[in-house]
Design a protein around this motif. Structure first.
Motif, PDB file in Angstrom:
ATOM      1  N   LEU A 390       0.825  -1.209   0.000  1.00 20.10           N
ATOM      2  CA  LEU A 390       0.000   0.000   0.000  1.00 20.10           C
ATOM      3  C   LEU A 390       0.858   1.258   0.000  1.00 20.10           C
ATOM      4  O   LEU A 390       0.327   2.356   0.068  1.00 20.10           O
ATOM      5  CB  LEU A 390      -0.917   0.014   1.223  1.00 20.10           C
ATOM      6  CG  LEU A 390      -2.046  -1.008   1.236  1.00 20.10           C
ATOM      7  CD1 LEU A 390      -2.880  -0.862   2.498  1.00 20.10           C
ATOM      8  CD2 LEU A 390      -2.915  -0.879   0.002  1.00 20.10           C
ATOM      9  N   ASP A 416     -13.956   2.145   3.362  1.00 20.65           N
ATOM     10  CA  ASP A 416     -13.008   2.558   2.332  1.00 20.65           C
ATOM     11  C   ASP A 416     -12.064   3.651   2.817  1.00 20.65           C
ATOM     12  O   ASP A 416     -11.389   4.288   1.994  1.00 20.65           O
ATOM     13  CB  ASP A 416     -13.759   3.052   1.091  1.00 20.65           C
ATOM     14  CG  ASP A 416     -14.538   1.946   0.409  1.00 20.65           C
ATOM     15  OD1 ASP A 416     -14.066   0.797   0.444  1.00 20.65           O
ATOM     16  OD2 ASP A 416     -15.612   2.216  -0.147  1.00 20.65           O
ATOM     17  N   GLN A 417     -11.989   3.871   4.126  1.00 19.94           N
ATOM     18  CA  GLN A 417     -11.135   4.946   4.612  1.00 19.94           C
ATOM     19  C   GLN A 417     -10.463   4.523   5.911  1.00 19.94           C
ATOM     20  O   GLN A 417     -11.052   3.809   6.734  1.00 19.94           O
ATOM     21  CB  GLN A 417     -11.946   6.222   4.836  1.00 19.94           C
ATOM     22  CG  GLN A 417     -11.098   7.462   5.055  1.00 19.94           C
ATOM     23  CD  GLN A 417     -11.954   8.706   5.200  1.00 19.94           C
ATOM     24  OE1 GLN A 417     -12.060   9.285   6.272  1.00 19.94           O
ATOM     25  NE2 GLN A 417     -12.590   9.113   4.115  1.00 19.94           N
ATOM     26  N   LEU A 429      -5.957   7.295   4.182  1.00 20.23           N
ATOM     27  CA  LEU A 429      -5.996   6.342   3.078  1.00 20.23           C
ATOM     28  C   LEU A 429      -7.437   6.184   2.623  1.00 20.23           C
ATOM     29  O   LEU A 429      -8.327   5.927   3.440  1.00 20.23           O
ATOM     30  CB  LEU A 429      -5.441   4.989   3.541  1.00 20.23           C
ATOM     31  CG  LEU A 429      -5.648   3.790   2.608  1.00 20.23           C
ATOM     32  CD1 LEU A 429      -4.913   3.988   1.298  1.00 20.23           C
ATOM     33  CD2 LEU A 429      -5.188   2.500   3.293  1.00 20.23           C
ATOM     34  N   THR A 430      -7.680   6.345   1.326  1.00 21.01           N
ATOM     35  CA  THR A 430      -9.040   6.241   0.778  1.00 21.01           C
ATOM     36  C   THR A 430      -9.032   5.327  -0.437  1.00 21.01           C
ATOM     37  O   THR A 430      -8.196   5.467  -1.335  1.00 21.01           O
ATOM     38  CB  THR A 430      -9.579   7.621   0.363  1.00 21.01           C
ATOM     39  OG1 THR A 430      -9.538   8.504   1.492  1.00 21.01           O
ATOM     40  CG2 THR A 430     -11.010   7.513  -0.141  1.00 21.01           C
ATOM     41  N   TRP A 431      -9.967   4.372  -0.441  1.00 23.09           N
ATOM     42  CA  TRP A 431     -10.153   3.476  -1.574  1.00 23.09           C
ATOM     43  C   TRP A 431     -11.287   3.990  -2.467  1.00 23.09           C
ATOM     44  O   TRP A 431     -12.276   4.529  -1.974  1.00 23.09           O
ATOM     45  CB  TRP A 431     -10.520   2.075  -1.101  1.00 23.09           C
ATOM     46  CG  TRP A 431      -9.415   1.318  -0.455  1.00 23.09           C
ATOM     47  CD1 TRP A 431      -9.106   1.286   0.876  1.00 23.09           C
ATOM     48  CD2 TRP A 431      -8.477   0.484  -1.115  1.00 23.09           C
ATOM     49  NE1 TRP A 431      -8.024   0.469   1.090  1.00 23.09           N
ATOM     50  CE2 TRP A 431      -7.608  -0.041  -0.118  1.00 23.09           C
ATOM     51  CE3 TRP A 431      -8.265   0.116  -2.447  1.00 23.09           C
ATOM     52  CZ2 TRP A 431      -6.570  -0.908  -0.428  1.00 23.09           C
ATOM     53  CZ3 TRP A 431      -7.220  -0.752  -2.747  1.00 23.09           C
ATOM     54  CH2 TRP A 431      -6.390  -1.247  -1.741  1.00 23.09           C
ATOM     55  N   THR A 432     -11.149   3.763  -3.761  1.00 16.55           N
ATOM     56  CA  THR A 432     -12.212   4.068  -4.723  1.00 16.55           C
ATOM     57  C   THR A 432     -12.587   2.767  -5.428  1.00 16.55           C
ATOM     58  O   THR A 432     -11.768   2.181  -6.141  1.00 16.55           O
ATOM     59  CB  THR A 432     -11.759   5.101  -5.756  1.00 16.55           C
ATOM     60  OG1 THR A 432     -11.330   6.287  -5.078  1.00 16.55           O
ATOM     61  CG2 THR A 432     -12.900   5.454  -6.702  1.00 16.55           C
ATOM     62  N   ARG A 434     -12.699  -0.053  -4.386  1.00 18.02           N
ATOM     63  CA  ARG A 434     -11.831  -1.145  -3.937  1.00 18.02           C
ATOM     64  C   ARG A 434     -10.763  -1.500  -4.968  1.00 18.02           C
ATOM     65  O   ARG A 434     -10.135  -2.561  -4.885  1.00 18.02           O
ATOM     66  CB  ARG A 434     -12.635  -2.394  -3.588  1.00 18.02           C
ATOM     67  CG  ARG A 434     -13.703  -2.163  -2.564  1.00 18.02           C
ATOM     68  CD  ARG A 434     -13.198  -1.480  -1.334  1.00 18.02           C
ATOM     69  NE  ARG A 434     -12.193  -2.238  -0.621  1.00 18.02           N
ATOM     70  CZ  ARG A 434     -11.549  -1.799   0.472  1.00 18.02           C
ATOM     71  NH1 ARG A 434     -11.805  -0.589   0.930  1.00 18.02           N
ATOM     72  NH2 ARG A 434     -10.668  -2.552   1.069  1.00 18.02           N
ATOM     73  N   THR A 436      -8.711   1.331  -6.553  1.00 15.74           N
ATOM     74  CA  THR A 436      -7.728   2.403  -6.564  1.00 15.74           C
ATOM     75  C   THR A 436      -7.664   3.027  -5.186  1.00 15.74           C
ATOM     76  O   THR A 436      -8.693   3.308  -4.566  1.00 15.74           O
ATOM     77  CB  THR A 436      -8.105   3.482  -7.594  1.00 15.74           C
ATOM     78  OG1 THR A 436      -8.270   2.863  -8.872  1.00 15.74           O
ATOM     79  CG2 THR A 436      -7.019   4.544  -7.681  1.00 15.74           C
ATOM     80  N   MET A 437      -6.443   3.241  -4.692  1.00 15.93           N
ATOM     81  CA  MET A 437      -6.290   3.863  -3.388  1.00 15.93           C
ATOM     82  C   MET A 437      -5.381   5.076  -3.508  1.00 15.93           C
ATOM     83  O   MET A 437      -4.555   5.169  -4.408  1.00 15.93           O
ATOM     84  CB  MET A 437      -5.758   2.896  -2.346  1.00 15.93           C
ATOM     85  CG  MET A 437      -4.611   2.011  -2.783  1.00 15.93           C
ATOM     86  SD  MET A 437      -2.993   2.791  -2.870  1.00 15.93           S
ATOM     87  CE  MET A 437      -2.791   3.250  -1.166  1.00 15.93           C
ATOM     88  N   TYR A 439      -3.537   8.455  -0.913  1.00 13.17           N
ATOM     89  CA  TYR A 439      -3.256   9.030   0.400  1.00 13.17           C
ATOM     90  C   TYR A 439      -3.404  10.544   0.361  1.00 13.17           C
ATOM     91  O   TYR A 439      -3.077  11.184  -0.635  1.00 13.17           O
ATOM     92  CB  TYR A 439      -1.832   8.699   0.847  1.00 13.17           C
ATOM     93  CG  TYR A 439      -1.603   7.264   1.204  1.00 13.17           C
ATOM     94  CD1 TYR A 439      -1.904   6.789   2.472  1.00 13.17           C
ATOM     95  CD2 TYR A 439      -1.075   6.379   0.267  1.00 13.17           C
ATOM     96  CE1 TYR A 439      -1.680   5.457   2.805  1.00 13.17           C
ATOM     97  CE2 TYR A 439      -0.853   5.050   0.596  1.00 13.17           C
ATOM     98  CZ  TYR A 439      -1.160   4.604   1.863  1.00 13.17           C
ATOM     99  OH  TYR A 439      -0.946   3.294   2.189  1.00 13.17           O
TER     100      TYR A 439
END
Length: 509
Positions: A390, A416-417, A429-432, A434, A436-437, A439
């Motif tokens: 990550l 997702d955060q 940290l944020t996922w889009t 699941r 794409t991530m 910072y």
């Protein structure tokens, strides 16, 4: 990376919570130190030596000049604000802050964040990380290893003090606030209790919130005994000092809530458990037969099954799941295969190589499944046994985050955060979808770099630089709200030439 101690300058206090510039009252007389230096430089003997006896006599005259006490000065925090990275590899994306040992979300208001610094105290943000307020002013120790918030009454905050990861600061035990951090009391501060160890393990029983469990680690990495409170932390009892406890965690499900611990006794490393909220520890247990130490190890309980426990150790190069569904025959599964341990020009085990300094194991709930996050130098994760970095990884040329991971916390409602704490500060940290991530740094207004030196322009109060722990050498070029960075690695001593301030020096580990 280096665990550095703080220094204080005569003209500028250099602190773990950034730099502070003393603003003396207008009537403060100048000491004329530079003129004094020039006078004695001109009076050197022919061989270049200063006549020290005469020097001391004259110096004592200057020291007798009455100057304001330091405590009477007005202090202003000057940074390093908005500190940029010197380069991407190892540093990731800025702005940068100081080492974050502990992070937490408010359980019902995710815009309220808490960050516990290695030697910079406890900070709170009420606007999702845009601005920060220090809550620990006046604490006897400004090192934080654990933050725990009551899940029902979030005005109750418990903070384990000491710096167990850096192994360099003493503890003031457990700090407790019942008014959201406005006031604090210290417990377990006596040396015979937890006053000389870092309190890195602190548990609030969700279903019996008056019951708390605590342990810690001494300087040198030796785990301490187990303490228990049934009075919201107002009083504590030593439950057992015959075993060493590296970490404690409580299951998020089940009745009663089972509590797990990672123990060492007589050279045997094992997972133990309690079915009566930590009063006794005769629940299911499992020996980790291949492990020889708990140093650099962490434990976490599944978010979806109270019978599954995960442990990781960078020292042992091991990540394990233990299933206690059958209490008499626990099942151990090795999850280490495929862990992102090296590459990108580094040794095959590089990610493990600072395992007694940077480490954490955090389990987050991904819509009914466990996500394991293992922080070493880089941050790696898995949800199905396949490991991914990550961080880029953090030692790659296009690193996403700073090296050296210490803490992580999942968003209370958004899977997702999460918050990530490392040597470079605090990041979201944020996922889009699941897939794409990304910072986002939360450090622009969190000036908590760990300065070990400072150097100051002889005429311009807005020009200065100093070495920091793992954040290179921050430089202010006149604007104290925007700092850049030079050199690299762990910054060391810095200097500005007193006669020609265009000549400046930085050192690095």
């Amino acid at each position: 990376m280096l665990r550095s101690f703080l220094m204080i300058s005569l003209v500028l206090a250099v602190s773990a919570t950034g730099l502070f510039w003393p603003r003396p009252p207008a009537a403060t007389p100048k000491t004329g130190y530079y003129a004094f230096y020039e006078q004695w430089r001109a009076r050197r003997e022919i061989n270049g030596r200063i006549p020290w006896e005469a020097y001391r006599t004259e110096r004592q005259k200057i020291e007798r000049i009455k100057v304001p006490e330091v405590a009477s000065l007005k202090w202003e925090q000057i940074g390093a604000f908005n500190l940029q990275t010197p380069y991407r590899v190892y540093f990731g994306q800025g702005p940068l802050g100081g080492r974050v040992n502990a992070v937490a979300y408010h359980p019902t208001n995710p815009n309220i964040l808490y960050a516990g610094l290695a030697t910079g105290g406890l900070w709170r943000s009420g606007d999702a990380g845009k601005t920060w307020t220090c809550l620990s002013r006046g604490w006897p120790v400004q090192s934080v290893s654990r933050i725990m918030i009551d899940p029902v009454l979030p005005n109750r905050i418990y903070v384990g003090t000491g710096d167990t990861h850096g192994d360099m600061a003493r503890s003031s035990g457990i700090m407790r606030s019942v008014d959201s951090g406005a006031t604090w009391m210290s417990f377990l501060a006596a040396p015979s209790e937890l006053g000389d160890v870092g309190v890195n393990s602190l548990v609030v029983i969700p279903t019996n919130r008056n019951i708390l469990l605590a342990s810690g680690t001494t300087r040198g990495g030796t785990p301490a005994g187990l303490y228990r409170s049934t009075t919201w932390g107002s009083s504590w009892t030593l439950v057992d000092d015959s075993v060493q406890i590296q970490d404690l965690e409580v299951a998020s499900q089940g009745s009663p809530r089972r509590v797990y611990g990672l123990f060492a006794s007589g050279g045997v490393i094992f997972i133990g458990s309690s079915n009566n909220l930590g009063a006794t520890w005769d629940g299911p247990s499992h020996v980790l037969a291949t492990w020889s130490t708990t140093r650099g190890a962490d434990l976490a309980v599944s978010k979806n099954n109270p019978n599954i426990v995960y442990v990781s150790s960078g020292v042992e190069r091991s990540i394990v799941a233990v299933n206690f569904t059958d209490p008499g025959s626990p099942v151990e599964t090795d999850l280490t295969a495929g862990f992102v341990a090296g590459g990108f020009g580094q040794a095959d085990d590089y990610n493990w190589s600072q395992a007694d300094y940077n480490y954490h194991l955090t389990v987050l709930n991904n819509r009914g499944g466990d996500e394991l996050h293992v922080g070493q130098i880089d941050l790696a994760w898995t949800e199905d046994g396949s490991w991914f970095s990550l961080g880029g990884p953090s030692y790659a040329n296009d690193s996403l985050i700073h090296n050296d991971q210490h803490s992580m916390a999942g968003h209370p409602t958004n899977p997702d955060q999460a918050l990530v704490g490392n040597d470079g500060g605090l990041f979201r940290l944020t996922w889009t979808n699941r897939d794409t991530m990304a910072y986002q740094s939360l450090n622009a207004n969190l000036p908590t770099q760990m300065f070990v030196s400072g150097a100051y322009h002889p005429n311009h109060p807005g020009i200065m630089l100093g070495g920091t722990q793992d954040n290179a050498t921050p430089v202010a070029r006149g604007n104290l709200k925007a700092w850049s960075n030079v050199s690299g690695g762990d910054g060391g001593q810095a200097a500005i030439h007193p006669k020609n301030p265009l000549v400046q020096f930085a050192t690095a580990q």
